[in-house]
Design a protein around this motif. Structure first.
Motif, short mmCIF file in Angstrom:
data_model
loop_
_atom_site.label_atom_id
_atom_site.label_comp_id
_atom_site.label_asym_id
_atom_site.label_seq_id
_atom_site.Cartn_x
_atom_site.Cartn_y
_atom_site.Cartn_z
N CYS B 126 0.85 -1.19 0.00
CA CYS B 126 0.00 0.00 0.00
C CYS B 126 0.89 1.25 0.00
O CYS B 126 1.84 1.34 0.77
N LYS B 128 -0.69 4.71 -0.44
CA LYS B 128 -1.56 5.60 0.33
C LYS B 128 -2.96 5.00 0.34
O LYS B 128 -3.57 4.82 -0.72
N GLU B 129 -3.42 4.72 1.56
CA GLU B 129 -4.68 4.00 1.71
C GLU B 129 -5.82 4.63 0.91
O GLU B 129 -6.03 5.84 0.97
N GLU B 131 -6.03 5.30 -2.02
CA GLU B 131 -5.68 6.10 -3.21
C GLU B 131 -4.71 5.41 -4.14
O GLU B 131 -4.93 5.32 -5.35
N LYS B 132 -3.60 4.91 -3.54
CA LYS B 132 -2.55 4.40 -4.41
C LYS B 132 -1.90 3.17 -3.79
O LYS B 132 -1.51 3.18 -2.63
N GLU B 171 7.00 9.48 -5.79
CA GLU B 171 5.63 9.44 -5.31
C GLU B 171 4.85 10.72 -5.67
O GLU B 171 3.68 10.65 -6.04
#
Lengths: 235, 285
Positions: B126, B128-129, B131-132, B171
């Protein structure tokens, strides 16, 4: 039956080896050569058989024996989040394993050059759809008068943490505690005592697997009795 | 089952007889594997890659990574997708066009074993929870089909995963610098390594690792995907394929053999990774 573990009582209150209420009926699709509906709890499958008929294109014909073709499909509205209509990788695999589960009992050598199409549709889904589909399809084949060696019955056995249960529901499939959920769909030929469908995902020790298969056989025998009764009454 | 060339129809009886006498054409016993050759780093743009040969069967596996939105029901987990290409160069039986059922089934079996064993820690993929997340693509290509593609493919898949490294990733710009790698390996739990063995049935005999000719004579198979997280082996996935049926006794026999084969495969994997690591060190020094 209950081993030590976190799953001491089933979510829907059934005993560990109990099946959900079953209802079955043949002749549900008048246009088909044979058809059947089979429901286990909230899971409802209908199957229609067309054939045996001449297989086209001709180069696909087998001069030695007939061909069985299974098409498994979940209706888009049969589950929570809508399924995109049409063929998916999952449905292709289920069609294939269903075909393999049924082929051993159909006397295809009596039907060279032909094809038998079996269309399975899931109207409402609460786990065990491939098994309900097989149960419906086997009955539809018999209803169509296709020569068969015996009946096929199917059930999904589960292991919730340490506990083996028969006829798993969706809620049980999502069980997360301990060793979580293992799902074992199987099809069984009650007369010859052979397994014609076997899939598994989850985590189970060898010893427990054999125990699960035994539970599956018992459950399939119960289903077999219902299939037989409904077919006899329809005559 | 799968369309096979005419020649195998003619030899079928002989092959069948040989298996029933437990004397295979290449001299192997029923539960002997063909020699396995493993070569890492066969395609330098891939995040991980390997060539696996089992006898004359050859499979390549490349790991590719990408970023993606997570699934709505697993917002804090990365994703994984397994695909198998049965390249027409690998066999007269493979054709161009939409993936065949053999290709779809093989990919799904391999995927299931890896997923269910818990080998891949999806939460660590993971970014970004909600989102990405990282998507891991396990892409298998069959270069020569001489039978037993499920086992060869499954072995290639776990070896490629174990040697894969994250690409350089910006990122902020959400840009991957493909071809540039970090030293970071994929989040794998090696104690849950899944290994795969398929048993094939011919007459009343069960055997493993068929050549293409032997495979053409069988009516079906039963595949086991096994891991050994603690003292007991765990079966993580199974699949019966083909128009064959099995009794519970037969299944018990197969499980006992599968446990022995698991050990052999584990040694093979460990040795090949050790060897690769040593060679890598030499290169660096």
């Amino acid at each position: 039956m209950a081993e030590k573990g976190s799953y001491t009582k089933r979510i829907d209150g059934r005993s560990f080896d109990a099946l959900r209420p079953i209802s079955a009926k043949v002749g549900v699709v008048p246009n088909a050569d044979g058809s059947a509906m089979f429901s286990q709890g909230d899971t409802i499958a209908i199957a229609a058989v067309y054939g045996p008929k001449t297989l086209h294109p001709k180069n696909q014909q087998n001069p030695e024996k007939g061909v069985l073709r299974v098409h498994y499909n979940m209706l888009s509205f049969s589950v929570g989040e809508r399924i995109r209509p049409g063929v998916s990788r999952r449905s292709q695999e289920i069609s294939q394993v269903t075909e393999w589960a049924l082929t051993p009992v159909v006397m295809l050598e009596e039907l060279p050059g032909t094809v038998i199409d079996i269309h399975i549709n899931i109207i409402q889904a609460n786990a065990g759809t491939r098994c309900a589909g097989i149960n419906a399809a086997a009955m539809a084949l018999a209803h169509a008068g296709i020569p068969m060696k015996e009946m096929v019955s199917a059930v999904a056995i589960g292991k919730m943490d340490q506990t083996i249960v028969s006829d798993v529901t969706k809620e049980e499939e999502d069980y997360k505690e301990g060793e979580a959920a293992t799902d074992i769909p199987m099809a069984y030929l009650s007369n010859s005592k052979k397994i014609s469908l076997l899939q598994l995902d989850g985590r189970i020790q060898a010893k427990r697997l054999i125990e699960a298969l035994d539970a599956g056989k018992k459950a399939c025998q119960k289903i077999y009795e219902i299939q037989k009764k409904v077919l006899k009454e329809s005559e | 089952m799968v369309h096979r060339t005419m020649a195998y129809k003619i030899t079928k009886k002989n092959v069948n007889d040989a298996i029933n006498l437990e004397k295979r054409f290449d001299g192997r016993g029923l539960f002997d594997q063909r020699p396995v050759e493993i070569e890492f780093g066969v395609s330098n743009k891939a995040e991980g890659s390997v060539r696996v040969r089992m006898g004359k069967t050859e499979v390549l596996c490349g790991i590719k990574m990408a970023t993606a939105e997570p699934y709505t029901d697993h917002e804090a987990e990365g994703t994984m997708m397994t695909s198998v290409e049965l390249l027409p160069l690998a066999s007269p039986d493979f054709e161009y066009g939409a993936p065949s059922i053999q290709s779809v089934e093989t990919a799904r079996i391999i995927d299931r074993g890896i997923r269910e064993s818990g080998f891949v820690d999806f939460e660590k993929l993971c970014i970004k929870e909600g989102e990405k997340v990282w998507s891991v693509f396990i892409d298998l290509a069959v270069i020569n089909d001489d039978g037993n593609l499920i086992d060869a493919g499954a072995l290639a898949a776990i070896l490629a995963l174990m040697t894969a490294k994250f690409p350089v990733y910006d990122e902020k710009a959400d840009k991957i610098e493909f071809g540039e790698f970090t030293d970071k390996k994929l989040p794998l739990d090696k104690s849950k390594l899944p290994l795969t063995v398929s048993f094939f049935k011919s007459g009343e005999k069960v055997f493993i690792d068929p050549t293409r000719e032997e495979e053409a004579t069988t009516k079906g198979r039963l595949t086991f995907e096994i891991s050994k997280p603690e003292k007991d082996e765990m079966i993580n996935a199974m699949q019966k394929g083909g128009e064959v049926t099995f009794t519970t006794d037969e299944i018990e026999t197969m499980i006992a053999e599968a446990t022995k084969i698991f050990k052999k495969l584990k040694t093979l994997v460990d040795e090949s990774l050790d060897k690769a690591e040593k060679e890598n060190k030499k290169k660096k020094d």
